[in-house]
Design an enzyme around this catalytic site. Structure first.
Site, PDB file in Angstrom:
ATOM      1  CE1 TYR A   1      46.405  42.555  63.220  1.00 36.65           C
ATOM      2  CE2 TYR A   1      46.248  40.413  61.590  1.00 36.65           C
ATOM      3  CZ  TYR A   1      46.971  40.846  62.783  1.00 36.65           C
ATOM      4  OH  TYR A   1      47.682  40.338  63.664  1.00 36.65           O
ATOM      5  CG  ASP A   2      44.737  40.828  56.292  1.00 37.57           C
ATOM      6  OD1 ASP A   2      44.634  40.720  57.350  1.00 37.57           O
ATOM      7  OD2 ASP A   2      44.317  40.057  55.337  1.00 37.57           O
ATOM      8  CE  LYS A  43      49.881  43.478  62.896  1.00 47.08           C
ATOM      9  NZ  LYS A  43      50.773  43.814  64.088  1.00 47.08           N
ATOM     10  CG  ASN A  80      46.817  31.042  63.570  1.00 44.50           C
ATOM     11  OD1 ASN A  80      47.129  31.320  62.347  1.00 44.50           O
ATOM     12  ND2 ASN A  80      45.407  31.349  64.022  1.00 44.50           N
ATOM     13  CG  PHE A 122      37.061  25.421  69.532  1.00 40.15           C
ATOM     14  CD1 PHE A 122      35.921  26.119  69.172  1.00 40.15           C
ATOM     15  CD2 PHE A 122      38.018  24.660  68.696  1.00 40.15           C
ATOM     16  CE1 PHE A 122      35.530  26.017  67.808  1.00 40.15           C
ATOM     17  CE2 PHE A 122      37.597  24.659  67.650  1.00 40.15           C
ATOM     18  CZ  PHE A 122      36.550  25.144  66.797  1.00 40.15           C
ATOM     19  CB  THR A 174      37.689  21.667  54.915  1.00 36.71           C
ATOM     20  OG1 THR A 174      37.161  22.781  54.309  1.00 36.71           O
ATOM     21  CG2 THR A 174      37.048  20.475  54.861  1.00 36.71           C
ATOM     22  NE  ARG A 214      43.383  30.233  60.381  1.00 41.98           N
ATOM     23  CZ  ARG A 214      42.605  30.321  59.379  1.00 41.98           C
ATOM     24  NH1 ARG A 214      42.797  29.215  58.585  1.00 41.98           N
ATOM     25  NH2 ARG A 214      41.817  31.223  59.286  1.00 41.98           N
ATOM     26  CG  ASP A 254      38.135  31.941  58.261  1.00 44.94           C
ATOM     27  OD1 ASP A 254      37.645  32.092  59.328  1.00 44.94           O
ATOM     28  OD2 ASP A 254      39.110  31.054  58.016  1.00 44.94           O
TER      29      ASP A 254
HETATM   30  P1  NAD Z   1      46.493  41.351  72.130  1.00 42.40           P
HETATM   31  O1  NAD Z   1      45.352  41.941  71.846  1.00 42.40           O
HETATM   32  O2  NAD Z   1      46.491  40.410  73.207  1.00 42.40           O
HETATM   33  O3  NAD Z   1      47.689  42.426  72.410  1.00 42.40           O
HETATM   34  C1  NAD Z   1      47.834  43.693  71.833  1.00 42.40           C
HETATM   35  C2  NAD Z   1      48.002  44.732  72.803  1.00 42.40           C
HETATM   36  O4  NAD Z   1      48.301  46.115  71.956  1.00 42.40           O
HETATM   37  C3  NAD Z   1      46.694  44.967  73.842  1.00 42.40           C
HETATM   38  O5  NAD Z   1      47.309  44.976  75.099  1.00 42.40           O
HETATM   39  C4  NAD Z   1      46.219  46.371  73.382  1.00 42.40           C
HETATM   40  O6  NAD Z   1      45.598  47.040  74.277  1.00 42.40           O
HETATM   41  C5  NAD Z   1      47.577  46.970  72.806  1.00 42.40           C
HETATM   42  N1  NAD Z   1      47.337  48.170  71.920  1.00 42.40           N
HETATM   43  C6  NAD Z   1      46.534  48.270  70.750  1.00 42.40           C
HETATM   44  N2  NAD Z   1      46.267  49.267  70.179  1.00 42.40           N
HETATM   45  C7  NAD Z   1      47.197  50.081  71.034  1.00 42.40           C
HETATM   46  C8  NAD Z   1      47.502  51.546  70.787  1.00 42.40           C
HETATM   47  N3  NAD Z   1      47.079  52.356  69.737  1.00 42.40           N
HETATM   48  N4  NAD Z   1      48.452  51.903  71.555  1.00 42.40           N
HETATM   49  C9  NAD Z   1      49.050  51.229  72.748  1.00 42.40           C
HETATM   50  N5  NAD Z   1      48.539  49.828  73.144  1.00 42.40           N
HETATM   51  C10 NAD Z   1      47.652  49.487  71.903  1.00 42.40           C
HETATM   52  O7  NAD Z   1      47.239  40.744  70.950  1.00 42.40           O
HETATM   53  P2  NAD Z   1      48.346  39.660  70.670  1.00 42.40           P
HETATM   54  O8  NAD Z   1      47.913  38.346  70.289  1.00 42.40           O
HETATM   55  O9  NAD Z   1      49.145  39.676  72.104  1.00 42.40           O
HETATM   56  O10 NAD Z   1      49.250  40.423  69.546  1.00 42.40           O
HETATM   57  C11 NAD Z   1      50.251  41.304  69.737  1.00 42.40           C
HETATM   58  C12 NAD Z   1      50.874  41.564  68.399  1.00 42.40           C
HETATM   59  O11 NAD Z   1      51.339  40.458  67.750  1.00 42.40           O
HETATM   60  C13 NAD Z   1      49.887  42.287  67.326  1.00 42.40           C
HETATM   61  O12 NAD Z   1      50.648  43.047  66.939  1.00 42.40           O
HETATM   62  C14 NAD Z   1      49.441  41.027  66.427  1.00 42.40           C
HETATM   63  O13 NAD Z   1      49.180  41.784  65.132  1.00 42.40           O
HETATM   64  C15 NAD Z   1      50.791  40.205  66.502  1.00 42.40           C
HETATM   65  N6  NAD Z   1      50.390  38.971  66.192  1.00 42.40           N
HETATM   66  C16 NAD Z   1      49.914  38.110  66.919  1.00 42.40           C
HETATM   67  C17 NAD Z   1      49.755  36.692  66.598  1.00 42.40           C
HETATM   68  C18 NAD Z   1      49.007  35.807  67.505  1.00 42.40           C
HETATM   69  O14 NAD Z   1      48.560  34.577  67.125  1.00 42.40           O
HETATM   70  N7  NAD Z   1      48.759  35.930  68.872  1.00 42.40           N
HETATM   71  C19 NAD Z   1      49.526  36.342  65.130  1.00 42.40           C
HETATM   72  C20 NAD Z   1      49.991  37.271  64.191  1.00 42.40           C
HETATM   73  C21 NAD Z   1      50.518  38.561  64.874  1.00 42.40           C
HETATM   74  N1  UDP Z   2      36.914  29.448  63.847  1.00 46.55           N
HETATM   75  C1  UDP Z   2      35.982  28.651  64.330  1.00 46.55           C
HETATM   76  N2  UDP Z   2      35.015  28.810  65.507  1.00 46.55           N
HETATM   77  C2  UDP Z   2      35.310  29.720  66.221  1.00 46.55           C
HETATM   78  C3  UDP Z   2      36.368  30.856  66.013  1.00 46.55           C
HETATM   79  C4  UDP Z   2      37.278  30.469  64.680  1.00 46.55           C
HETATM   80  O1  UDP Z   2      35.734  27.771  63.306  1.00 46.55           O
HETATM   81  O2  UDP Z   2      34.251  29.873  67.377  1.00 46.55           O
HETATM   82  C5  UDP Z   2      37.663  29.263  62.888  1.00 46.55           C
HETATM   83  C6  UDP Z   2      38.001  30.608  61.906  1.00 46.55           C
HETATM   84  O3  UDP Z   2      36.841  30.753  61.204  1.00 46.55           O
HETATM   85  C7  UDP Z   2      39.251  30.251  61.644  1.00 46.55           C
HETATM   86  C8  UDP Z   2      40.009  29.465  62.529  1.00 46.55           C
HETATM   87  O4  UDP Z   2      39.055  29.009  63.390  1.00 46.55           O
HETATM   88  O5  UDP Z   2      39.211  29.517  60.205  1.00 46.55           O
HETATM   89  C9  UDP Z   2      41.126  30.452  63.012  1.00 46.55           C
HETATM   90  O6  UDP Z   2      40.572  31.637  63.556  1.00 46.55           O
HETATM   91  P1  UDP Z   2      41.248  32.470  64.301  1.00 46.55           P
HETATM   92  O7  UDP Z   2      39.987  33.762  64.851  1.00 46.55           O
HETATM   93  O8  UDP Z   2      41.894  31.898  65.677  1.00 46.55           O
HETATM   94  O9  UDP Z   2      42.372  33.211  63.765  1.00 46.55           O
HETATM   95  P2  UDP Z   2      42.735  33.400  62.175  1.00 46.55           P
HETATM   96  O10 UDP Z   2      43.788  32.501  62.022  1.00 46.55           O
HETATM   97  O11 UDP Z   2      41.708  33.217  61.368  1.00 46.55           O
HETATM   98  O12 UDP Z   2      43.139  34.845  62.314  1.00 46.55           O
END
Ligand code: NAD
Ligand code: UDP
Length: 329
Positions: free
Chosen positions: A147-148, A151, A176, A193, A210, A213, A273
């Site tokens: 993922y990282d 991106k 987040n 949760f 500890t 986020r 993590d």
């Molecule tokens: P989500 O999983 O709810 O939504 C992602 C959507 O993308 C889904 O509907 C999935 O079906 C679609 N998708 C995945 N691969 C695809 C492909 N190859 N073709 C077409 N559609 C595809 O996730 P989200 O939380 O809504 O995240 C949306 C975006 O925001 C992502 O790019 C994610 O990396 C980024 N983001 C979200 C958060 C967060 O906290 N929610 C944090 C950082 C980055």
């Molecule tokens: N986490 C947790 N219990 C759970 C799910 C997540 O303690 O059931 C912790 C996880 O290890 C991380 C934080 O909550 O430290 C946030 O996790 P999340 O998957 O929401 O997002 P991240 O910021 O790690 O992508």
């Protein structure tokens, strides 16, 4: 003449809220999704609206959209650690090949494109809070690397299209974010949760709790993204809520909010993590005149009301398996 916007990942959590926002602003919205982690339910209310159109398509394949496009928001990507552990190759492909396809489409249509990056580009950060100038601390070959690094590549290719082709690009580094329409079993900490509290299960804190986020309510996030799209700023910008909390304290807040009688139990910390995460939003304040408005208390109440409203079937349907702890360092 109304403007047309393509939103990828439209059936996901953030994508569906973005569709709502742009429909409300009078845009023609084309939502694109392959439903790999999304849900039809999130956009069902939009299907009858004349200025919304849904295209079911995997953006890692050539993306073809008829007619004019003014803007593209590229939000398609698995976004939760258990999702990208389950589908690592698709995660790499959507961030790389998918982004390449959408940049090509933006160039062909002369559209402005905004891509969804993430605080994960900072990895397990050694600088705190994280400013956009920090280059990050990512384990390329760890389980989260898919993922990282996808991106990080996404940011690089976006800047290359900006510099080489003069494309109008925007990059949001999302921290987040939570709210209604998160998938209950996506494994992220808030649905985890809240789902546990509603099912009468113990709350599972990973590690000693500890790690920190900083949680941003979805309405604030959408506002930040909206302002960024219409700004002149082409470099990455953090959007998140700087109010930081440890996961252990957060679990205690959820116990109070949900009045669950269950315990907090401790499980092993997933590999890589991040131990701390807090956005520095100085740039967003200055350039976008943006800052979050919704307190964690209010945002959590709204989110819990959403999860409480789900059917028993949805609540107990659980594909959520504890993937993270099975990956050895
Ligand atoms: P989500 O999983 O709810 O939504 C992602 C959507 O993308 C889904 O509907 C999935 O079906 C679609 N998708 C995945 N691969 C695809 C492909 N190859 N073709 C077409 N559609 C595809 O996730 P989200 O939380 O809504 O995240 C949306 C975006 O925001 C992502 O790019 C994610 O990396 C980024 N983001 C979200 C958060 C967060 O906290 N929610 C944090 C950082 C980055
Ligand atoms: N986490 C947790 N219990 C759970 C799910 C997540 O303690 O059931 C912790 C996880 O290890 C991380 C934080 O909550 O430290 C946030 O996790 P999340 O998957 O929401 O997002 P991240 O910021 O790690 O992508």
């Amino acid at each position: 003449m109304s403007k047309t916007i393509l939103i990828t990942g439209a059936a996901g959590f953030l994508g569906s809220h973005l569709c709502d926002r742009f429909i409300a602003q009078g845009f023609e919205v084309i939502g694109m999704d392959n439903f790999i982690t999304g849900d039809h339910k999130n956009i069902k209310h939009l299907l009858a609206i004349p200025n919304f159109k849904l295209i079911e398509h995997d953006v890692t394949e050539f993306v073809n959209v008829q007619g004019h496009l003014d803007y593209i928001l590229h939000f398609a990507s698995p976004a939760s650690p258990i999702d990208y552990l389950k589908i690592p190759i698709q995660t790499l492909k959507v961030g790389s090949l998918g982004t390449h396809n959408l940049l090509g489409l933006a160039k062909a249509k002369k559209a402005r494109i905004l891509i969804a990056s993430t605080s994960e580009v900072y990895g397990d950060p050694l600088v705190h809070p994280q400013t956009e100038a920090y280059y990050g601390n990512v384990n390329t070959i760890g389980p989260r690397g898919v993922y990282d690094e996808a991106k990080r590549f996404q940011e690089s290719i976006t800047m290359a299209y900006h510099r080489f082709h003069g494309l109008e690009t925007r990059i949001v580094r999302i921290f987040n974010t939570y709210g209604p329409r998160m998938r209950l079993n996506d494994g992220r900490v808030i649905p985890a949760f809240m789902g546990q509290a509603l099912r009468g299960e113990d709350l599972t804190v990973f590690g000693d709790g500890t790690q920190t986020r900083s949680f941003c309510y979805v309405d604030d996030q959408i506002e930040g993204i909206y302002r960024l799209l219409f700004s002149d700023y082409a470099y990455p910008i953090n959007i998140g809520n700087p109010h930081e909390i440890s996961i252990k304290d957060f679990a205690e807040e959820i116990v109070k909010l949900t009045s669950t009688k269950q315990e907090i139990v401790y499980k092993p910390l997933p590999v890589d993590d991040p131990m701390q995460r807090q956005p520095d939003i100085t740039l967003a304040r200055k350039i976008l005149n943006w800052e979050p408005k919704v307190s964690r208390e209010d945002g959590m109440k709204k989110t819990f009301a959403y999860f409480k409203g789900l059917s028993k079937e949805e609540l107990f349907k659980s594909e959520h398996k504890d993937f993270t702890n099975h990956i050895k360092r």
